[in-house]
Motif scaffolding. Structure first.
Motif, PDB file in Angstrom:
ATOM      1  N   LEU A 239       0.849  -1.201   0.000  1.00 32.06           N
ATOM      2  CA  LEU A 239       0.000   0.000   0.000  1.00 32.06           C
ATOM      3  C   LEU A 239       0.889   1.258   0.000  1.00 32.06           C
ATOM      4  CD1 LEU A 239      -3.226   0.613   0.615  1.00 32.06           C
ATOM      5  CD2 LEU A 239      -2.271   1.493   2.738  1.00 32.06           C
ATOM      6  N   GLY A 240       0.596   2.164  -0.890  1.00 35.90           N
ATOM      7  CA  GLY A 240       1.341   3.428  -0.922  1.00 35.90           C
ATOM      8  C   GLY A 240       2.674   3.344  -1.640  1.00 35.90           C
ATOM      9  N   ARG A 241       2.921   2.210  -2.338  1.00 36.89           N
ATOM     10  CA  ARG A 241       4.183   2.172  -3.096  1.00 36.89           C
ATOM     11  C   ARG A 241       4.125   3.235  -4.201  1.00 36.89           C
ATOM     12  NH1 ARG A 241       3.389  -3.456  -6.470  1.00 36.89           N
ATOM     13  NH2 ARG A 241       1.582  -2.755  -7.640  1.00 36.89           N
ATOM     14  N   GLY A 242       5.293   3.696  -4.603  1.00 38.91           N
ATOM     15  CA  GLY A 242       5.268   4.752  -5.616  1.00 38.91           C
ATOM     16  C   GLY A 242       6.659   5.160  -6.032  1.00 38.91           C
ATOM     17  N   VAL A 243       6.757   6.375  -6.538  1.00 36.99           N
ATOM     18  CA  VAL A 243       8.045   6.889  -7.010  1.00 36.99           C
ATOM     19  C   VAL A 243       8.180   8.326  -6.524  1.00 36.99           C
ATOM     20  CG1 VAL A 243       9.456   7.392  -9.047  1.00 36.99           C
ATOM     21  CG2 VAL A 243       7.813   5.501  -9.123  1.00 36.99           C
ATOM     22  N   LEU A 244       9.285   8.598  -5.827  1.00 33.59           N
ATOM     23  CA  LEU A 244       9.561   9.982  -5.421  1.00 33.59           C
ATOM     24  C   LEU A 244      10.415  10.640  -6.494  1.00 33.59           C
ATOM     25  CD1 LEU A 244       9.644  12.287  -3.249  1.00 33.59           C
ATOM     26  CD2 LEU A 244      11.838  11.338  -2.548  1.00 33.59           C
ATOM     27  N   HIS A 245      10.010  11.853  -6.904  1.00 33.95           N
ATOM     28  CA  HIS A 245      10.821  12.623  -7.840  1.00 33.95           C
ATOM     29  C   HIS A 245      11.360  13.836  -7.095  1.00 33.95           C
ATOM     30  CE1 HIS A 245       9.199  10.252 -11.105  1.00 33.95           C
ATOM     31  NE2 HIS A 245       7.956  10.580 -10.739  1.00 33.95           N
TER      32      HIS A 245
END
Ligand SMILES: Cc1cc2nc3c(=O)[nH]c(=O)nc-3n(C[C@H](O)[C@H](O)[C@H](O)COP(=O)(O)OP(=O)(O)OC[C@H]3O[C@@H](n4cnc5c(N)ncnc54)[C@H](O)[C@@H]3O)c2cc1C
Length: 436
Positions: free
Chosen positions: A221-227
């Motif tokens: 849950l909440g996995r993603g990519v930080l830019h």
């Protein structure tokens, strides 16, 4: 005429008054002789903050009045669009210190919503760079407002959602850029707590924003990519063979017609998009990006809101204090997942210390999440549930994205909010929120 904002709901029959001078704007108010009216910029708010039976558009107040390149200060009319301003500033190595996710908004709209960008943790919101503005008030006066003159009106107008009067012109502090390009570094995160760790590790970077895979659940849950991002120097660009380091944005090449049916956007499209996005960002990678794709990826396609069909989209954007952000955002993502509704775009931002402006001003130090849904009555039910979670975690939703917050929930989120000219300057939103 039928009038609506970016989310397309509500849509109402309204009279749009387009004044091209300050005196014409004042005459419009006089002619309305006490009927409610709300100022309107480019209608890029999502819900009903710029809607009323009478709407005073500033789009013809679109002149740049004075640019002091040495001091980096610009004086301009409130209806100037950020995109037109940037076309003048960028070739001179000048920029706006705070940039939201679209360049298609006016200066008046930026002040009234006190917009923020990917650098709120670093630079705060738009209002911090407003030196002064002239405001047409309900009694027909034009008042110069700044941190030293008409201070209370200055403060209440920034984030005041158009309810104190009509901003006619403003003077803004600018920032300097060596190039119009940005160095973006991307870091994949396997869960929400991982994403939060990355945000805190990268806190010194001027720009931070994360994309979240709204379809993930369980320990993902909440996995993603930080830019992360920072402005490129000329030296950074040397290896890029960029012909013009101060290139302005290109016009949008694609446009979505208004006839797209609502079934067009299907969950499978989101599944494919999210899979591709995660795959292309599976490793930490660095890119040099022009400001147009760095700040405004969505502006590349005109009228992209038509992808959501005739009824449009609803966005739920909220902010929570730092101490409750992880727990609150986890609860929100779980509620979204349990609803089985499709979160088409989920974006997380880190907000920093915030100077106090209007009592309806949005930012606070913590994390802000924005989630886009296709309009449906079930989404409205979900939003009521999300309101409870946000209130429980001492947060609030962003009024410029709102089309339906009930008055009772609003009072809990914004307990100090008052209307300044309830007889004259009021939107459909303020009528709903203040039970008028
Ligand atoms: C694709 C997209 C991305 C976005 N990204 C961001 C983001 O990253 N950060 C962010 O903060 N916002 C973001 N927004 C929201 C947008 O920046 C705000 O809604 C902004 O206020 C819209 O400006 P506008 O000129 O279109 O104003 P409108 O939508 O016409 O009006 C918005 C509010 O401003 C008031 N107003 C407008 N002009 C004046 C005036 N001259 N005097 C007094 N009040 C006035 C109106 O009464 C209304 O309350 C985004 C919107 C879109 C569509």
């Amino acid at each position: 005429m039928k009038l609506y904002n970016w989310g397309k709901s509500p849509s109402i029959d309204a009279r749009l008054h387009l004044a091209d001078s300050y005196s014409a704007t004042n005459s419009t108010l006089n002619q309305l002789s006490g009927q409610p009216v709300i100022p309107r910029g480019n209608g890029r708010c999502y819900g009903d903050s710029a809607l009323q039976k009478n709407v005073c558009s500033t789009l013809k107040l679109n002149k740049l009045l004075q640019l002091d390149e040495v001091a980096g200060v610009v004086r301009l009319q409130a209806g100037v669009l950020l995109e037109d301003l940037l076309s003048v500033l960028v070739p001179k190595g000048l920029f706006l210190p705070v940039i939201p996710g679209t360049r298609l908004i006016t200066i008046g709209g930026a002040i009234a919503a006190n917009v923020h960008g990917k650098n709120h943790h670093h630079a705060g919101a738009f209002g911090n760079y407003v030196q002064s503005f002239s405001l047409l008030t309900a009694d027909g006066q034009v008042l110069l407002c700044s941190r030293t003159e008409n201070k209370t009106l200055f403060k209440n107008t920034i984030g005041g959602m158009g309810t104190t009067g009509i901003v006619l012109e403003a003077t803004l502090q600018l920032s300097r850029i060596e190039t119009s390009y940005y160095q973006q570094q991307s870091y994949p995160a396997t869960s929400l707590s991982h994403l939060f760790e990355l945000f805190e590790q990268q806190h010194t970077q001027p720009y931070l924003v994360a994309w979240i895979d709204g379809l993930a659940s369980g320990n993902k849950l909440g996995r993603g990519v930080l830019h992360t991002g920072k402005s490129c120097t000329r030296e950074d660009l040397e290896s890029q063979a960029t012909p013009n380091p101060l290139q302005i944005h290109p016009p949008a090449k694609l446009s979505i017609p208004g006839i797209v049916p609502s079934w067009f956007l299907q969950p499978i499209v989101l599944r494919l998009n999210n899979g591709y996005y995660r795959w292309s960002n599976r490793k930490s990678i660095q890119h040099v990006k022009h400001y147009a794709s760095f700040f405004f990826p969505l502006d590349a396609i005109k009228h992209w809101n038509n992808l959501y069909g005739k009824k449009g989209l609803l966005q739920y954007q909220f902010v929570l204090p730092l101490s409750s952000s992880l727990a609150g955002i986890t609860a929100v993502l779980e509620a979204v997942k349990a609803s089985r509704l499709c979160p088409y775009l989920v974006v997380l931002k880190r907000m920093g210390e915030h100077a106090p402006y209007a009592a309806t001003d949005f930012p606070m130090s913590g994390y802000s999440l924005a989630i886009d849904f296709k309009y449906s009555p079930k989404v409205l039910d979900l939003f009521h549930l999300l309101d409870e979670i946000v209130i429980q975690h001492s947060g609030r939703i962003y009024l410029t994205k709102d089309a339906r917050l009930p008055a009772a929930a609003f009072r809990k989120m914004y307990p100090a909010a008052v209307l300044h000219s309830p007889q004259i300057f009021r939107s459909l939103q303020s009528e709903r929120l203040f039970d008028l």
